[in-house]
Write a protein that holds these residues in place. Sequence first.
Motif, PDB file in Angstrom:
ATOM      1  N   MET A   1       0.938  -1.079  -0.126  1.00 24.88           N
ATOM      2  CA  MET A   1       0.093   0.093  -0.119  1.00 24.88           C
ATOM      3  C   MET A   1       0.884   1.369   0.094  1.00 24.88           C
ATOM      4  O   MET A   1       0.856   2.158  -0.949  1.00 24.88           O
ATOM      5  N   MET A   2       1.886   1.157   0.740  1.00 25.91           N
ATOM      6  CA  MET A   2       3.021   2.245   0.757  1.00 25.91           C
ATOM      7  C   MET A   2       3.480   2.740  -0.334  1.00 25.91           C
ATOM      8  O   MET A   2       3.597   3.773  -0.692  1.00 25.91           O
ATOM      9  N   ALA A   3       4.021   1.638  -1.149  1.00 25.62           N
ATOM     10  CA  ALA A   3       4.660   1.623  -2.515  1.00 25.62           C
ATOM     11  C   ALA A   3       3.656   2.454  -3.530  1.00 25.62           C
ATOM     12  O   ALA A   3       4.215   3.173  -4.315  1.00 25.62           O
ATOM     13  N   ALA A   4       2.352   1.776  -3.383  1.00 26.26           N
ATOM     14  CA  ALA A   4       1.628   2.641  -4.503  1.00 26.26           C
ATOM     15  C   ALA A   4       1.211   3.758  -4.362  1.00 26.26           C
ATOM     16  O   ALA A   4       0.949   4.664  -5.165  1.00 26.26           O
ATOM     17  N   ASN A   5       1.011   4.358  -2.900  1.00 27.74           N
ATOM     18  CA  ASN A   5       0.935   5.646  -2.465  1.00 27.74           C
ATOM     19  C   ASN A   5       2.109   6.484  -2.992  1.00 27.74           C
ATOM     20  O   ASN A   5       1.916   7.731  -3.578  1.00 27.74           O
ATOM     21  N   ILE A   6       3.220   6.008  -2.870  1.00 29.71           N
ATOM     22  CA  ILE A   6       4.583   6.581  -3.186  1.00 29.71           C
ATOM     23  C   ILE A   6       4.349   6.924  -4.819  1.00 29.71           C
ATOM     24  O   ILE A   6       4.878   7.851  -5.318  1.00 29.71           O
ATOM     25  N   GLN A   7       4.116   5.902  -5.565  1.00 28.67           N
ATOM     26  CA  GLN A   7       4.051   5.847  -7.015  1.00 28.67           C
ATOM     27  C   GLN A   7       3.300   6.988  -7.455  1.00 28.67           C
ATOM     28  O   GLN A   7       3.212   7.655  -8.406  1.00 28.67           O
ATOM     29  N   GLN A   8       1.897   6.974  -6.753  1.00 27.79           N
ATOM     30  CA  GLN A   8       0.749   7.758  -7.176  1.00 27.79           C
ATOM     31  C   GLN A   8       1.368   9.515  -6.890  1.00 27.79           C
ATOM     32  O   GLN A   8       1.121  10.389  -7.731  1.00 27.79           O
ATOM     33  N   GLN A   9       1.926   9.692  -5.810  1.00 29.54           N
ATOM     34  CA  GLN A   9       2.601  10.887  -5.298  1.00 29.54           C
ATOM     35  C   GLN A   9       3.968  11.405  -6.473  1.00 29.54           C
ATOM     36  O   GLN A   9       3.600  12.457  -6.804  1.00 29.54           O
ATOM     37  N   ARG A  10       4.445  10.406  -6.924  1.00 26.05           N
ATOM     38  CA  ARG A  10       5.492  10.602  -8.152  1.00 26.05           C
ATOM     39  C   ARG A  10       4.752  11.317  -9.416  1.00 26.05           C
ATOM     40  O   ARG A  10       5.246  12.026 -10.090  1.00 26.05           O
ATOM     41  N   ILE A  11       3.647  10.523  -9.570  1.00 27.10           N
ATOM     42  CA  ILE A  11       3.155  10.746 -10.841  1.00 27.10           C
ATOM     43  C   ILE A  11       2.284  12.162 -10.815  1.00 27.10           C
ATOM     44  O   ILE A  11       2.423  13.064 -11.601  1.00 27.10           O
ATOM     45  N   ILE A  12       1.823  12.531  -9.469  1.00 32.77           N
ATOM     46  CA  ILE A  12       1.310  13.944  -9.331  1.00 32.77           C
ATOM     47  C   ILE A  12       2.347  14.797  -9.354  1.00 32.77           C
ATOM     48  O   ILE A  12       2.182  15.908  -9.942  1.00 32.77           O
ATOM     49  N   ASN A  13       3.387  14.614  -8.611  1.00 31.99           N
ATOM     50  CA  ASN A  13       4.811  15.439  -8.897  1.00 31.99           C
ATOM     51  C   ASN A  13       5.169  15.690 -10.308  1.00 31.99           C
ATOM     52  O   ASN A  13       5.252  16.883 -10.622  1.00 31.99           O
ATOM     53  N   GLU A  14       5.185  14.643 -11.039  1.00 30.10           N
ATOM     54  CA  GLU A  14       5.657  14.822 -12.472  1.00 30.10           C
ATOM     55  C   GLU A  14       4.794  15.627 -13.222  1.00 30.10           C
ATOM     56  O   GLU A  14       5.013  16.523 -14.121  1.00 30.10           O
ATOM     57  N   GLN A  15       3.444  15.587 -13.116  1.00 28.09           N
ATOM     58  CA  GLN A  15       2.255  16.155 -13.609  1.00 28.09           C
ATOM     59  C   GLN A  15       2.457  17.770 -13.244  1.00 28.09           C
ATOM     60  O   GLN A  15       2.326  18.604 -14.231  1.00 28.09           O
ATOM     61  N   LEU A  16       2.659  17.927 -11.801  1.00 29.52           N
ATOM     62  CA  LEU A  16       2.692  19.494 -11.558  1.00 29.52           C
ATOM     63  C   LEU A  16       4.051  20.160 -12.036  1.00 29.52           C
ATOM     64  O   LEU A  16       3.873  21.464 -12.567  1.00 29.52           O
ATOM     65  N   ARG A  17       5.037  19.318 -12.232  1.00 29.47           N
ATOM     66  CA  ARG A  17       6.209  19.824 -12.756  1.00 29.47           C
ATOM     67  C   ARG A  17       6.047  20.244 -14.289  1.00 29.47           C
ATOM     68  O   ARG A  17       6.478  21.185 -14.799  1.00 29.47           O
ATOM     69  N   ARG A  18       5.347  19.329 -15.104  1.00 29.72           N
ATOM     70  CA  ARG A  18       5.015  19.618 -16.508  1.00 29.72           C
ATOM     71  C   ARG A  18       4.275  20.837 -16.811  1.00 29.72           C
ATOM     72  O   ARG A  18       4.193  21.889 -17.353  1.00 29.72           O
ATOM     73  N   GLU A  19       3.098  21.082 -15.812  1.00 26.23           N
ATOM     74  CA  GLU A  19       2.220  22.147 -15.798  1.00 26.23           C
ATOM     75  C   GLU A  19       2.980  23.437 -15.471  1.00 26.23           C
ATOM     76  O   GLU A  19       2.622  24.457 -15.913  1.00 26.23           O
ATOM     77  N   ALA A  20       4.019  23.224 -14.563  1.00 26.23           N
ATOM     78  CA  ALA A  20       4.797  24.625 -13.938  1.00 26.23           C
ATOM     79  C   ALA A  20       5.577  25.037 -15.396  1.00 26.23           C
ATOM     80  O   ALA A  20       5.952  26.411 -15.287  1.00 26.23           O
ATOM     81  N   GLU A  21       5.956  24.378 -16.298  1.00 25.09           N
ATOM     82  CA  GLU A  21       6.812  24.722 -17.458  1.00 25.09           C
ATOM     83  C   GLU A  21       5.978  25.178 -18.593  1.00 25.09           C
ATOM     84  O   GLU A  21       6.586  25.889 -19.285  1.00 25.09           O
ATOM     85  N   ILE A  22       4.670  25.414 -18.249  1.00 26.16           N
ATOM     86  CA  ILE A  22       3.774  25.864 -19.314  1.00 26.16           C
ATOM     87  C   ILE A  22       3.963  27.192 -19.343  1.00 26.16           C
ATOM     88  O   ILE A  22       3.831  28.186 -18.414  1.00 26.16           O
ATOM     89  N   PRO A  23       4.401  28.013 -20.515  1.00 28.66           N
ATOM     90  CA  PRO A  23       4.134  29.619 -20.466  1.00 28.66           C
ATOM     91  C   PRO A  23       3.073  30.103 -20.119  1.00 28.66           C
ATOM     92  O   PRO A  23       2.099  29.591 -20.920  1.00 28.66           O
ATOM     93  N   ARG A  24       2.892  31.216 -19.299  1.00 28.20           N
ATOM     94  CA  ARG A  24       1.786  31.728 -18.882  1.00 28.20           C
ATOM     95  C   ARG A  24       1.743  33.193 -19.634  1.00 28.20           C
ATOM     96  O   ARG A  24       2.766  33.795 -20.048  1.00 28.20           O
ATOM     97  N   ILE A  25       0.324  33.624 -20.035  1.00 27.16           N
ATOM     98  CA  ILE A  25       0.180  34.775 -20.786  1.00 27.16           C
ATOM     99  C   ILE A  25      -0.852  35.454 -19.571  1.00 27.16           C
ATOM    100  O   ILE A  25      -1.786  35.027 -19.103  1.00 27.16           O
ATOM    101  N   ARG A  26      -0.724  36.911 -19.472  1.00 22.25           N
ATOM    102  CA  ARG A  26      -1.392  37.631 -18.671  1.00 22.25           C
ATOM    103  C   ARG A  26      -2.703  37.684 -19.213  1.00 22.25           C
ATOM    104  O   ARG A  26      -3.334  37.595 -20.391  1.00 22.25           O
ATOM    105  N   VAL A  27      -4.014  37.546 -18.293  1.00 23.56           N
ATOM    106  CA  VAL A  27      -5.183  37.365 -18.692  1.00 23.56           C
ATOM    107  C   VAL A  27      -5.759  38.637 -19.632  1.00 23.56           C
ATOM    108  O   VAL A  27      -6.552  38.645 -20.757  1.00 23.56           O
TER     109      VAL A  27
END
Length: 68
Positions: A1-27
């Motif tokens: 159970m602990m390994a699955a939770n760590i894997q899920q957190q890694r996936i979320i972390n990778e997704q957040l890193r990808r989203e942080a790299e997206i260039p932003r434009i002012r509204v």
Amino acid sequence: MMAANIQQQRIINEQLRREAEIPRIRVSETCRIMMKYMADHANDDCLLNGFPSQNLNPFREKSSCSVL
């Protein structure tokens, strides 16, 4: 159970890193770009100008068959 939770957190972390790299434009700039696009394409907008032919209108009422 602990390994699955760590894997899920890694996936979320990778997704957040990808989203942080997206260039932003002012509204305000995005709104300006969208307004210019809409103004440039207003002549082609069927919701503003209607359809040249009823056959081209995907929202037209279909002919119905009535049962007596």
